[in-house]
Structures are given as structure tokens and as C-alpha cells.
Design a protein around this motif. Sequence first.
Motif, PDB file in Angstrom:
ATOM      1  N   SER A 119      12.054  22.405  15.101  1.00  0.00           N
ATOM      2  CA  SER A 119      13.013  22.605  14.006  1.00  0.00           C
ATOM      3  C   SER A 119      13.147  21.321  13.188  1.00  0.00           C
ATOM      4  O   SER A 119      13.014  20.224  13.717  1.00  0.00           O
ATOM      5  CB  SER A 119      14.381  22.997  14.576  1.00  0.00           C
ATOM      6  OG  SER A 119      14.280  24.185  15.338  1.00  0.00           O
ATOM      7  N   PHE A 120      13.372  21.485  11.885  1.00  0.00           N
ATOM      8  CA  PHE A 120      13.464  20.315  11.014  1.00  0.00           C
ATOM      9  C   PHE A 120      14.331  20.634   9.807  1.00  0.00           C
ATOM     10  O   PHE A 120      14.700  21.785   9.573  1.00  0.00           O
ATOM     11  CB  PHE A 120      12.077  19.852  10.567  1.00  0.00           C
ATOM     12  CG  PHE A 120      11.389  20.795   9.603  1.00  0.00           C
ATOM     13  CD1 PHE A 120      11.406  20.544   8.236  1.00  0.00           C
ATOM     14  CD2 PHE A 120      10.746  21.930  10.059  1.00  0.00           C
ATOM     15  CE1 PHE A 120      10.781  21.406   7.343  1.00  0.00           C
ATOM     16  CE2 PHE A 120      10.118  22.811   9.173  1.00  0.00           C
ATOM     17  CZ  PHE A 120      10.139  22.540   7.826  1.00  0.00           C
ATOM     18  N   GLU A 121      14.663  19.595   9.051  1.00  0.00           N
ATOM     19  CA  GLU A 121      15.451  19.730   7.832  1.00  0.00           C
ATOM     20  C   GLU A 121      14.725  19.045   6.685  1.00  0.00           C
ATOM     21  O   GLU A 121      13.925  18.132   6.911  1.00  0.00           O
ATOM     22  CB  GLU A 121      16.832  19.091   8.022  1.00  0.00           C
ATOM     23  CG  GLU A 121      17.611  19.657   9.189  1.00  0.00           C
ATOM     24  CD  GLU A 121      18.958  18.990   9.389  1.00  0.00           C
ATOM     25  OE1 GLU A 121      19.464  18.390   8.415  1.00  0.00           O
ATOM     26  OE2 GLU A 121      19.500  19.064  10.502  1.00  0.00           O
ATOM     27  N   PRO A 132      18.364  19.784  -5.628  1.00  0.00           N
ATOM     28  CA  PRO A 132      17.686  20.288  -4.429  1.00  0.00           C
ATOM     29  C   PRO A 132      18.664  20.827  -3.386  1.00  0.00           C
ATOM     30  O   PRO A 132      19.832  20.437  -3.334  1.00  0.00           O
ATOM     31  CB  PRO A 132      16.937  19.056  -3.890  1.00  0.00           C
ATOM     32  CG  PRO A 132      16.787  18.159  -5.071  1.00  0.00           C
ATOM     33  CD  PRO A 132      18.012  18.374  -5.913  1.00  0.00           C
ATOM     34  N   VAL A 133      18.162  21.706  -2.551  1.00  0.00           N
ATOM     35  CA  VAL A 133      18.922  22.316  -1.461  1.00  0.00           C
ATOM     36  C   VAL A 133      18.518  21.635  -0.158  1.00  0.00           C
ATOM     37  O   VAL A 133      17.333  21.387   0.084  1.00  0.00           O
ATOM     38  CB  VAL A 133      18.613  23.829  -1.380  1.00  0.00           C
ATOM     39  CG1 VAL A 133      19.174  24.435  -0.104  1.00  0.00           C
ATOM     40  CG2 VAL A 133      19.157  24.547  -2.602  1.00  0.00           C
ATOM     41  N   HIS A 134      19.516  21.331   0.679  1.00  0.00           N
ATOM     42  CA  HIS A 134      19.214  20.804   2.012  1.00  0.00           C
ATOM     43  C   HIS A 134      18.958  21.998   2.924  1.00  0.00           C
ATOM     44  O   HIS A 134      19.869  22.782   3.216  1.00  0.00           O
ATOM     45  CB  HIS A 134      20.375  19.957   2.542  1.00  0.00           C
ATOM     46  CG  HIS A 134      20.068  19.310   3.857  1.00  0.00           C
ATOM     47  ND1 HIS A 134      19.208  18.233   3.961  1.00  0.00           N
ATOM     48  CD2 HIS A 134      20.475  19.592   5.120  1.00  0.00           C
ATOM     49  CE1 HIS A 134      19.117  17.874   5.229  1.00  0.00           C
ATOM     50  NE2 HIS A 134      19.871  18.695   5.949  1.00  0.00           N
ATOM     51  N   ALA A 135      17.711  22.155   3.348  1.00  0.00           N
ATOM     52  CA  ALA A 135      17.309  23.341   4.100  1.00  0.00           C
ATOM     53  C   ALA A 135      17.081  23.009   5.568  1.00  0.00           C
ATOM     54  O   ALA A 135      16.440  22.008   5.898  1.00  0.00           O
ATOM     55  CB  ALA A 135      16.028  23.927   3.500  1.00  0.00           C
ATOM     56  N   VAL A 136      17.610  23.860   6.449  1.00  0.00           N
ATOM     57  CA  VAL A 136      17.457  23.707   7.891  1.00  0.00           C
ATOM     58  C   VAL A 136      16.549  24.833   8.394  1.00  0.00           C
ATOM     59  O   VAL A 136      16.868  26.019   8.244  1.00  0.00           O
ATOM     60  CB  VAL A 136      18.832  23.767   8.595  1.00  0.00           C
ATOM     61  CG1 VAL A 136      18.662  23.658  10.110  1.00  0.00           C
ATOM     62  CG2 VAL A 136      19.751  22.677   8.069  1.00  0.00           C
ATOM     63  N   PHE A 137      15.439  24.436   8.995  1.00  0.00           N
ATOM     64  CA  PHE A 137      14.458  25.397   9.513  1.00  0.00           C
ATOM     65  C   PHE A 137      14.517  25.393  11.039  1.00  0.00           C
ATOM     66  O   PHE A 137      14.307  24.362  11.670  1.00  0.00           O
ATOM     67  CB  PHE A 137      13.049  25.007   9.064  1.00  0.00           C
ATOM     68  CG  PHE A 137      12.811  25.107   7.586  1.00  0.00           C
ATOM     69  CD1 PHE A 137      12.235  26.235   7.025  1.00  0.00           C
ATOM     70  CD2 PHE A 137      13.164  24.055   6.743  1.00  0.00           C
ATOM     71  CE1 PHE A 137      12.007  26.321   5.658  1.00  0.00           C
ATOM     72  CE2 PHE A 137      12.940  24.132   5.369  1.00  0.00           C
ATOM     73  CZ  PHE A 137      12.366  25.264   4.827  1.00  0.00           C
ATOM     74  N   ARG A 155       9.461  26.634  -2.019  1.00  0.00           N
ATOM     75  CA  ARG A 155       8.337  26.351  -1.122  1.00  0.00           C
ATOM     76  C   ARG A 155       8.708  25.193  -0.200  1.00  0.00           C
ATOM     77  O   ARG A 155       9.555  24.367  -0.537  1.00  0.00           O
ATOM     78  CB  ARG A 155       7.077  25.998  -1.932  1.00  0.00           C
ATOM     79  CG  ARG A 155       6.550  27.177  -2.760  1.00  0.00           C
ATOM     80  CD  ARG A 155       5.308  26.788  -3.569  1.00  0.00           C
ATOM     81  NE  ARG A 155       4.820  27.892  -4.372  1.00  0.00           N
ATOM     82  CZ  ARG A 155       3.928  28.797  -3.954  1.00  0.00           C
ATOM     83  NH1 ARG A 155       3.421  28.685  -2.724  1.00  0.00           N
ATOM     84  NH2 ARG A 155       3.533  29.772  -4.748  1.00  0.00           N
ATOM     85  N   ALA A 156       8.056  25.136   0.959  1.00  0.00           N
ATOM     86  CA  ALA A 156       8.335  24.085   1.928  1.00  0.00           C
ATOM     87  C   ALA A 156       8.133  22.716   1.302  1.00  0.00           C
ATOM     88  O   ALA A 156       7.156  22.491   0.581  1.00  0.00           O
ATOM     89  CB  ALA A 156       7.443  24.250   3.149  1.00  0.00           C
ATOM     90  N   SER A 177      13.479  31.501   4.524  1.00  0.00           N
ATOM     91  CA  SER A 177      13.039  31.154   5.879  1.00  0.00           C
ATOM     92  C   SER A 177      14.066  30.301   6.590  1.00  0.00           C
ATOM     93  O   SER A 177      14.104  30.259   7.818  1.00  0.00           O
ATOM     94  CB  SER A 177      11.732  30.347   5.817  1.00  0.00           C
ATOM     95  OG  SER A 177      10.701  31.080   5.229  1.00  0.00           O
ATOM     96  N   PHE A 178      14.864  29.601   5.812  1.00  0.00           N
ATOM     97  CA  PHE A 178      15.800  28.620   6.363  1.00  0.00           C
ATOM     98  C   PHE A 178      17.214  29.189   6.446  1.00  0.00           C
ATOM     99  O   PHE A 178      17.466  30.345   6.102  1.00  0.00           O
ATOM    100  CB  PHE A 178      15.764  27.320   5.551  1.00  0.00           C
ATOM    101  CG  PHE A 178      15.984  27.514   4.074  1.00  0.00           C
ATOM    102  CD1 PHE A 178      17.252  27.436   3.533  1.00  0.00           C
ATOM    103  CD2 PHE A 178      14.913  27.773   3.215  1.00  0.00           C
ATOM    104  CE1 PHE A 178      17.469  27.611   2.173  1.00  0.00           C
ATOM    105  CE2 PHE A 178      15.119  27.946   1.847  1.00  0.00           C
ATOM    106  CZ  PHE A 178      16.392  27.862   1.336  1.00  0.00           C
ATOM    107  N   HIS A 179      18.140  28.356   6.922  1.00  0.00           N
ATOM    108  CA  HIS A 179      19.508  28.774   7.208  1.00  0.00           C
ATOM    109  C   HIS A 179      20.501  28.131   6.231  1.00  0.00           C
ATOM    110  O   HIS A 179      21.086  27.092   6.536  1.00  0.00           O
ATOM    111  CB  HIS A 179      19.889  28.350   8.630  1.00  0.00           C
ATOM    112  CG  HIS A 179      19.151  29.080   9.715  1.00  0.00           C
ATOM    113  ND1 HIS A 179      19.692  30.159  10.381  1.00  0.00           N
ATOM    114  CD2 HIS A 179      17.922  28.887  10.235  1.00  0.00           C
ATOM    115  CE1 HIS A 179      18.826  30.594  11.275  1.00  0.00           C
ATOM    116  NE2 HIS A 179      17.744  29.847  11.220  1.00  0.00           N
ATOM    117  N   PRO A 180      20.759  28.732   5.072  1.00  0.00           N
ATOM    118  CA  PRO A 180      21.720  28.130   4.135  1.00  0.00           C
ATOM    119  C   PRO A 180      23.151  28.139   4.654  1.00  0.00           C
ATOM    120  O   PRO A 180      23.995  27.381   4.175  1.00  0.00           O
ATOM    121  CB  PRO A 180      21.580  29.001   2.880  1.00  0.00           C
ATOM    122  CG  PRO A 180      21.058  30.303   3.376  1.00  0.00           C
ATOM    123  CD  PRO A 180      20.178  29.966   4.545  1.00  0.00           C
TER     124      PRO A 180
END
Length: 201
Positions: A119-121, A132-137, A155-156, A177-180
Motif C-alpha cells: 500500500s502507498f500514498e 492535486p489529490v492525496h490518494a491512498v492505495f 492516472r497513477a 482505485s484509491f480511497h478518497p
Amino acid sequence: MSTPTIGVFALQGDVREHLAALTRLGARAIAVRRAAELEQCDGLIIPGGESTTMAKLARTFELFEPLQKRIGQGMPTFGTCAGMIMLADRVVDGTADQETLSGLDITVRRNAFGRQVDSFEGELDFQGLTEPVHAVFIRAPWVEQIGAAVDVLARAPGGEAVGRIVAVRQGALMATSFHPEVSEDDRIHRTFLDLVKQIAT
């Protein structure tokens, strides 16, 4: 529509965080576990969790067909992580009994970014947002193929998966794909609420 009612699929997954984000934005947010609750909704969020478990529980609670029907009728629906898989027409690396609600003309790869330890951000550009959005995968899928009617929203941002599609929209359906919901940045939820209001008018 001044105060839309947004349901969150609540049989499994990150339910509480989505309900909180929607409430902060002024929506009427309800947990959906039964078809009667789904009938109250102007829009629906399918959260992150475990996609095969979600599908099985939806069958057990007699919610699977009602969900498919409402999505097919054009109810705005937003899937995050496992929710993206649930909305996808095609799944790569799914289980033998993988079942989805369908609706999005996309092919997703399940657990594409690796296991929980991978997992990464990261910061990513999201269509329609200026910052930009801070995305948590977290054990996230990515989109391998899209149909002609599907718009790519993000996109990633980097790493081995740089450029992979991680957010899409097709008509009334949206997925990431990520968790907003795990950040305090509600802009993507606001984007979905705007979509619900736009479709209702």
C-alpha cells in the motif's frame, strides 16, 4: 435537488468514512443493507473492502439484483477500490466465482498494486480539480482497458505503475482505485454529489 440522499453499501467495507464525508458535504447519507433502503437513494457509493465478499453478502441479503437494476436504470454510483471492481464489466485475476454488478465498460486487474504491505500514498492530478489529490492505495486495482464511452479522470502518479488508469467515469458511474474517504479532502465526494444533482435535473 437541494439535499440528495446518498446511500453507502454497508454490508462490508469502509462504510463509516464515506458516510462522514457525505454528511460534511450536506448530503443525507444512509447505510444500505436492504432493498428498501436502496429505494430511498438518489445515488450510491460502493466502498473499498473485499469485492468477492461484497458480492456474496449482496446475494445473501437479496440486494444484488436490486443494485444491478438501479445501476442499469441510471442511478449515479461511485465505486472506490473494491467498489471499482464491483462496477467493472470485466475482472482480471479475480477469483473463480468472481461476480460483479457491472455497468462500467472497463477491465480491472484485482490487487494490481500488490498486497497490503505494498500500500502507498501519492499526489495525483484529477480531472476537474485544480489542485492535486492525496490518494491512498490499499491492495488497489487498476484499469487495464476502457471502452469508448469511458473518460479517464486520473492516472497513477509514480512508481512502477506510473500512468496506469486509477479513476474513471462513464455517464452516471464513477470509480477510483484509491480511497478518497480516508483523507479530509472531500473534493472527490463533492464531484460525485455534483454528478448526482446534474443527473437529477
